[in-house]
Motif scaffolding. Structure first.
Motif, PDB file in Angstrom:
ATOM      1  N   THR A 113     -11.815   8.056  -5.978  1.00 39.35           N
ATOM      2  CA  THR A 113     -11.626   7.772  -4.552  1.00 39.35           C
ATOM      3  C   THR A 113     -10.503   6.763  -4.330  1.00 39.35           C
ATOM      4  OG1 THR A 113     -13.965   8.177  -4.077  1.00 39.35           O
ATOM      5  CG2 THR A 113     -12.732   6.904  -2.454  1.00 39.35           C
ATOM      6  N   MET A 114     -10.533   5.650  -5.067  1.00 40.00           N
ATOM      7  CA  MET A 114      -9.523   4.614  -4.862  1.00 40.00           C
ATOM      8  C   MET A 114      -8.144   5.073  -5.336  1.00 40.00           C
ATOM      9  SD  MET A 114     -11.401   2.692  -3.250  1.00 40.00           S
ATOM     10  CE  MET A 114     -10.020   1.669  -2.768  1.00 40.00           C
ATOM     11  N   ALA A 115      -8.095   5.904  -6.370  1.00 37.31           N
ATOM     12  CA  ALA A 115      -6.808   6.435  -6.827  1.00 37.31           C
ATOM     13  C   ALA A 115      -6.203   7.341  -5.749  1.00 37.31           C
ATOM     14  CB  ALA A 115      -6.992   7.198  -8.133  1.00 37.31           C
ATOM     15  N   VAL A 116      -7.042   8.209  -5.167  1.00 45.83           N
ATOM     16  CA  VAL A 116      -6.565   9.093  -4.096  1.00 45.83           C
ATOM     17  C   VAL A 116      -6.167   8.282  -2.869  1.00 45.83           C
ATOM     18  CG1 VAL A 116      -7.301  10.872  -2.459  1.00 45.83           C
ATOM     19  CG2 VAL A 116      -7.852  11.115  -4.883  1.00 45.83           C
ATOM     20  N   THR A 117      -6.955   7.254  -2.551  1.00 42.96           N
ATOM     21  CA  THR A 117      -6.649   6.399  -1.401  1.00 42.96           C
ATOM     22  C   THR A 117      -5.294   5.721  -1.568  1.00 42.96           C
ATOM     23  OG1 THR A 117      -9.010   5.983  -1.035  1.00 42.96           O
ATOM     24  CG2 THR A 117      -7.471   4.461  -0.014  1.00 42.96           C
ATOM     25  N   ALA A 118      -5.009   5.220  -2.775  1.00 44.44           N
ATOM     26  CA  ALA A 118      -3.711   4.588  -3.039  1.00 44.44           C
ATOM     27  C   ALA A 118      -2.573   5.593  -2.867  1.00 44.44           C
ATOM     28  CB  ALA A 118      -3.699   4.004  -4.445  1.00 44.44           C
ATOM     29  N   ALA A 119      -2.792   6.837  -3.330  1.00 40.79           N
ATOM     30  CA  ALA A 119      -1.753   7.860  -3.218  1.00 40.79           C
ATOM     31  C   ALA A 119      -1.509   8.233  -1.747  1.00 40.79           C
ATOM     32  CB  ALA A 119      -2.153   9.097  -4.018  1.00 40.79           C
ATOM     33  N   VAL A 120      -2.588   8.364  -0.976  1.00 37.99           N
ATOM     34  CA  VAL A 120      -2.450   8.702   0.447  1.00 37.99           C
ATOM     35  C   VAL A 120      -1.730   7.582   1.192  1.00 37.99           C
ATOM     36  CG1 VAL A 120      -3.739   9.064   2.590  1.00 37.99           C
ATOM     37  CG2 VAL A 120      -4.449  10.244   0.510  1.00 37.99           C
ATOM     38  N   GLU A 121      -2.094   6.344   0.912  1.00 35.13           N
ATOM     39  CA  GLU A 121      -1.449   5.210   1.579  1.00 35.13           C
ATOM     40  C   GLU A 121       0.022   5.114   1.200  1.00 35.13           C
ATOM     41  OE1 GLU A 121      -0.921   1.698   3.884  1.00 35.13           O
ATOM     42  OE2 GLU A 121      -2.168   3.503   3.949  1.00 35.13           O
ATOM     43  N   SER A 122       0.356   5.433  -0.056  1.00 34.45           N
ATOM     44  CA  SER A 122       1.756   5.430  -0.471  1.00 34.45           C
ATOM     45  C   SER A 122       2.544   6.455   0.349  1.00 34.45           C
ATOM     46  CB  SER A 122       1.865   5.737  -1.961  1.00 34.45           C
ATOM     47  OG  SER A 122       3.212   5.775  -2.375  1.00 34.45           O
ATOM     48  N   GLY A 123       1.943   7.622   0.564  1.00 35.56           N
ATOM     49  CA  GLY A 123       2.590   8.648   1.387  1.00 35.56           C
ATOM     50  C   GLY A 123       2.733   8.204   2.836  1.00 35.56           C
ATOM     51  N   ARG A 124       1.714   7.516   3.365  1.00 33.52           N
ATOM     52  CA  ARG A 124       1.776   7.038   4.755  1.00 33.52           C
ATOM     53  C   ARG A 124       2.900   6.017   4.923  1.00 33.52           C
ATOM     54  NH1 ARG A 124       0.371   3.172   8.270  1.00 33.52           N
ATOM     55  NH2 ARG A 124      -0.040   1.731   6.557  1.00 33.52           N
ATOM     56  N   LEU A 125       3.024   5.113   3.942  1.00 32.97           N
ATOM     57  CA  LEU A 125       4.072   4.102   4.017  1.00 32.97           C
ATOM     58  C   LEU A 125       5.463   4.728   3.884  1.00 32.97           C
ATOM     59  CD1 LEU A 125       2.451   1.215   1.924  1.00 32.97           C
ATOM     60  CD2 LEU A 125       2.790   1.308   4.400  1.00 32.97           C
ATOM     61  N   SER A 126       5.603   5.746   3.055  1.00 34.23           N
ATOM     62  CA  SER A 126       6.894   6.450   2.941  1.00 34.23           C
ATOM     63  C   SER A 126       7.270   7.093   4.273  1.00 34.23           C
ATOM     64  CB  SER A 126       6.810   7.520   1.843  1.00 34.23           C
ATOM     65  OG  SER A 126       6.602   6.926   0.579  1.00 34.23           O
ATOM     66  N   PHE A 127       6.282   7.661   4.952  1.00 31.85           N
ATOM     67  CA  PHE A 127       6.518   8.259   6.269  1.00 31.85           C
ATOM     68  C   PHE A 127       6.934   7.182   7.269  1.00 31.85           C
ATOM     69  CE2 PHE A 127       5.278   9.851  10.425  1.00 31.85           C
ATOM     70  CZ  PHE A 127       5.703  11.173  10.396  1.00 31.85           C
ATOM     71  N   ALA A 128       6.280   5.996   7.177  1.00 30.47           N
ATOM     72  CA  ALA A 128       6.577   4.900   8.111  1.00 30.47           C
ATOM     73  C   ALA A 128       8.006   4.401   7.961  1.00 30.47           C
ATOM     74  CB  ALA A 128       5.591   3.753   7.900  1.00 30.47           C
ATOM     75  N   ARG A 129       8.577   4.520   6.774  1.00 32.75           N
ATOM     76  CA  ARG A 129       9.941   4.033   6.555  1.00 32.75           C
ATOM     77  C   ARG A 129      10.985   4.916   7.238  1.00 32.75           C
ATOM     78  NH1 ARG A 129       7.940   3.912   1.075  1.00 32.75           N
ATOM     79  NH2 ARG A 129       7.071   1.838   0.612  1.00 32.75           N
ATOM     80  N   THR A 130      10.647   6.156   7.487  1.00 32.14           N
ATOM     81  CA  THR A 130      11.622   7.097   8.065  1.00 32.14           C
ATOM     82  C   THR A 130      11.288   7.522   9.482  1.00 32.14           C
ATOM     83  OG1 THR A 130      10.413   8.950   7.052  1.00 32.14           O
ATOM     84  CG2 THR A 130      12.234   8.003   5.785  1.00 32.14           C
ATOM     85  N   HIS A 131      10.126   7.092   9.995  1.00 30.54           N
ATOM     86  CA  HIS A 131       9.729   7.474  11.351  1.00 30.54           C
ATOM     87  C   HIS A 131       9.314   6.220  12.117  1.00 30.54           C
ATOM     88  CE1 HIS A 131       9.337  11.226   9.104  1.00 30.54           C
ATOM     89  NE2 HIS A 131       9.453  11.871  10.254  1.00 30.54           N
TER      90      HIS A 131
END
Length: 592
Positions: A426-444
Motif C-alpha cells: 500500500t505505501m509503495a503504491v501510495t508513494a508512486a501515485v504521489e510521485s505522479g501527482r507531483l510530476s503533473f503539478a510541475r507542468t499544470h
C-alpha cells in the motif's frame, strides 16, 4: 448440567446479580444484536468526527497541514490510550457492563459539547476574510472557542476509554467457549464485528462528511450525536439478554505482584517438574466460586515460576502467588512484543484520516455537478474491507480449514502478517501515485491549490489499505482478546487499542521529525502547499519502515506459543431454592 429450566453456561457467565445464566435465555447472537446495533451507531459518531477532522482544523480553525495532522493523531492517540484505564476499572471494580455504561454517558456529553461548539455563533471560529483559507489571512480562534472544541474532543476520548475496551468484550462474552456450536460462532464474531464497524464508517464517510462539507458542521455533528443517544438506549434495552463475567481484581496489581515476588525470590530453587505439587495453587472450589478457571503451570518464562514457590520461611504475604496468577502474567507478557510490532502498522492506518485526505483536497473532486468531499474517499477503504471480510469468512476460512485443520483457517499471526505485507504494498503504491501527482503539478497550474487531475487517482491506496485492514485490524483485535487470560479480557482488548494510540502518537513524531529535518536541509517534504512538497518521499520512508517492521514481526511470530485452552468447565447444581453450588468438570479430551 441440565434441569427443567435448560442448560447453564459452562464458562462462568452470570447475570448482573451474580446468578448463573441459562444458555437458552441469555447470550448468543440474540444478545449480540443489541450490542452490534450500538457499535454501528457509535462508529458512525466517532468516524463522523475523526474522518473529516483534519479538514475542520485547517479550514475552520485555520491550522497548517503539519499542525492539523498532528492534532488529529494526538487526539486519536489519546482516544486509543484511555481504554487501558477503562479496562482496569472493568476487570477490577465495576465489571464490563457498568464501566461501559459510565463511559457512554461521558462520551455522549463530549458529543453534545462538540456539537454546540460548531453550532452556537459565539463558539464558532471567525471566517477568513475574502473566503481565503490561508492561515496568514485568517483571524485566530479565541481561547474559549478552542477550549470548547478541544474540550469536546477530549471528553469523547475519556468516554471512549470506558466503552471501547468493553463493548467488543461484552459481545464476545455472549458465546460459551465450552459449547461446540457457540465456540464456532465466536470464531466468526470478530469478522462480523469488524463488518459492523466498517459499515458505520461507510455511512460516516459518505453521508456525514457530505453534511459537514455541504450543509453545515452543526448538522454534520448533530446527527451522529442523536444516533449515539439512540444507540445507548438500544444497548440498555438488551440488558435482560446479556451474559456477564465477574470482575476478578486489578490485572495490573496481579502482574506487578508476580513480577515483584519473582524478583524477591530470585535465589529460590525451582522444582524440576513444573507440575510438582511444591508450587502454590488454590483448590478448584475457590475458582469455581468466583466463576473463573485455574491455569496449569508451564515451562515458559521459568523465572516467574519462582513467585509460586513456597519458601518455608517467614516472608511477606505478597511474595507467594498462585500458579494461575503466574501463568496469567506470562500470557500478558507474551503479548507485549506483538504489541510493539503493531504500533507502526497503526501509524500507517492513521494516514488515511490525515495526509490521504489532504491529498484529495488538491485534486479535482467533480463528478458531474457533484463535488466529492476529500474525506469521502475513505469509503473505498470501508467497501474493500467489507467485501474482503465477507469473502474471508464465507469462502477462504472454510477452504483453508479443510487444508490446515485449524478452525480459523490460518493462525491469527499469519492473518496479521498478511495484513502487514499488504500495508508495505500500500505505501509503495501510495508513494508512486504521489510521485505522479507531483510530476503533473510541475507542468499544470493549480487553481486555488486544486490541480486539474481527478481525485480518483488515489483509489489504489485506499483500496489496498482496506484489503490490509481486513487481515490486520481483525486479527489484531482477535489475538489480544483470545490470548489474554480469562480474567483479563478487557485488558487484552485495551492493549490492542493501545497499539492504535501509540501508532497515532508515532505518526505525530515521525511527521514532525521529518518536517524539521527536511526543512533544515532546504527542501521540506511536507508543507501547507502539498503541490510544492515531497510527500512521495515521506510515503516511501513509511514503506521502508513497514518492510523492516514486517521482518521483525515474522521473527517474533516464529517464537510465539499460543495459549493452551482450558479444558475445565463450570457446572451449576440446582436445588429447590435455585442455584446451590458451582463446581469444576474436566473434559475427557483436551481442546486444541
Amino acid at each position: 448440567m441440565e434441569n427443567g429450566y435448560g442448560e447453564y453456561a459452562k464458562d462462568g457467565s452470570v447475570d448482573l446479580r451474580g446468578n448463573p445464566v441459562l444458555r437458552s435465555k441469555r447470550g448468543g447472537w440474540k444478545a449480540c444484536t443489541f450490542i452490534v446495533v450500538y457499535e454501528l451507531f457509535e462508529r458512525m459518531a466517532y468516524y463522523g468526527i475523526s474522518s473529516n477532522l483534519v479538514m475542520y482544523l485547517t479550514n475552520r480553525l485555520h491550522e497548517g497541514t503539519v499542525q492539523a495532522s498532528n492534532n488529529v493523531t494526538n487526539w486519536s492517540g489519546t482516544v486509543f490510550l484511555t481504554p487501558l484505564v477503562g479496562a482496569v476499572v472493568a476487570d477490577a471494580y465495576l465489571g464490563r457492563y457498568w464501566t461501559f455504561v459510565a463511559g457512554s454517558v461521558i462520551y455522549l456529553m463530549g458529543m453534545i459539547l462538540l456539537t454546540l461548539s460548531v453550532t452556537v455563533p459565539a463558539l464558532k471560529p471567525p471566517s477568513c476574510s475574502g473566503g481565503s483559507t490561508a492561515s496568514s489571512s485568517c483571524p485566530r480562534a479565541s481561547a474559549l472557542q478552542l477550549g470548547v472544541y478541544f474540550g469536546g474532543l477530549y471528553t469523547i476520548a475519556l468516554g471512549h476509554g470506558g466503552t471501547k475496551p468493553n463493548i467488543s468484550t461484552i459481545g464476545a462474552d455472549q458465546f460459551d467457549e465450552f459449547h461446540p456450536s457457540e465456540k464456532l460462532q465466536k470464531l466468526s464474531f470478530f469478522n462480523w464485528w469488524m463488518f459492523t464497524i466498517f459499515t458505520g464508517i461507510l455511512v460516516s464517510s459518505t453521508v456525514l462528511v457530505y453534511l459537514q462539507d455541504n450543509i453545515s458542521w452543526g448538522v454534520g455533528y448533530g446527527v451522529p450525536t442523536l444516533g449515539l443517544l439512540v444507540s445507548v438506549a438500544i444497548f440498555l434495552a438488551g440488558t435482560p439478554l446479556y451474559r456477564h463475567k465477574v470482575p476478578q481484581g486489578s490485572p495490573l496489581t496481579t502482574i506487578a505482584r508476580v513480577l515483584a515476588a519473582a524478583v524477591w525470590k530470585r535465589r529460590v530453587s525451582l522444582p524440576n517438574d513444573v507440575k510438582d505439587q511444591e508450587l502454590h495453587e488454590l483448590e478448584p472450589e475457590h475458582y469455581a466460586s468466583k466463576r473463573t478457571f485455574r491455569i496449569e503451570a508451564t515451562d515458559t518464562m521459568k523465572f516467574l515460576n519462582k513467585a509460586a514457590v513456597p519458601t518455608g520461611t517467614p516472608a511477606p504475604r505478597w511474595t507467594l502467588c498462585t500458579v494461575t496468577q503466574v501463568e496469567e502474567t506470562k500470557q500478558i507478557i507474551k503479548l507485549l512484543p506483538l504489541l510493539v510490532a503493531m504500533v507502526l502498522p497503526c501509524t500507517l492506518i492513521a494516514q488515511t484520516n490525515t495526509l490521504f485526505v489532504k491529498q484529495g483536497a488538491t485534486l479535482d473532486r467533480r463528478v458531474g455537478k457533484f463535488s466529492v468531499p476529500p474525506a469521502s474517499l475513505g469509503v473505498f477503504v470501508t467497501l474493500t474491507l467489507l467485501v474482503c471480510l465477507a469473502l474471508y469468512d464465507r469462502v477462504f476460512v472454510p477452504v483453508a480449514r479443510r487444508r490446515t485443520g485449524n478452525p480459523r483457517g490460518i493462525t491469527l499471526l499469519q492473518r496479521i502478517g498478511t495484513g502487514m505485507l499488504l500495508q508495505v504494498a500500500t505505501m509503495a503504491v501510495t508513494a508512486a501515485v504521489e510521485s505522479g501527482r507531483l510530476s503533473f503539478a510541475r507542468t499544470h497550474p493549480a487553481v486555488h491549490g486544486v490541480l486539474p487531475l481527478t481525485i480518483f487517482i488515489l483509489l489504489p491506496q485506499f483500496v489496498l489499505m482496506g484489503a490490509s485492514d481486513a487481515f490486520l485490524a481483525v486479527g489484531q483485535m482477535e489475538i489480544f482478546y483470545d490470548q489474554a487470560p480469562e480474567s483479563m479480557k478487557s485488558l487484552g482488548t485495551a492493549l490492542s487499542l493501545t497499539a492504535y494510540g501509540a501508532g497515532n502518537a508515532l505518526s505525530s513524531v515521525i511527521l514532525s521529525l521529518v518536517q524539521r529535518v527536511t526543512a533544515a536541509r532546504g527542501t521540506p517534504w511536507v508543507t501547507n502547499d502539498l503541490n510544492a512538497s515531497r510527500l512521495d518521499c515521506y510515503y516511501a520512508l513509511l514503506a521502508v519502515l513497514a518492510a523492516l517492521n514486517l521482518s521483525v514481526f515474522v521473527a517474533l511470530s516464529g517464537r510465539y506459543t499460543y495459549r493452551t485452552e482450558s479444558t475445565e468447565t463450570i457446572d451449576v447444581a440446582m436445588d429447590v431454592q435455585g442455584p446451590a453450588a458451582a463446581r469444576f468438570r474436566s473434559d475427557s479430551a483436551p481442546t486444541a
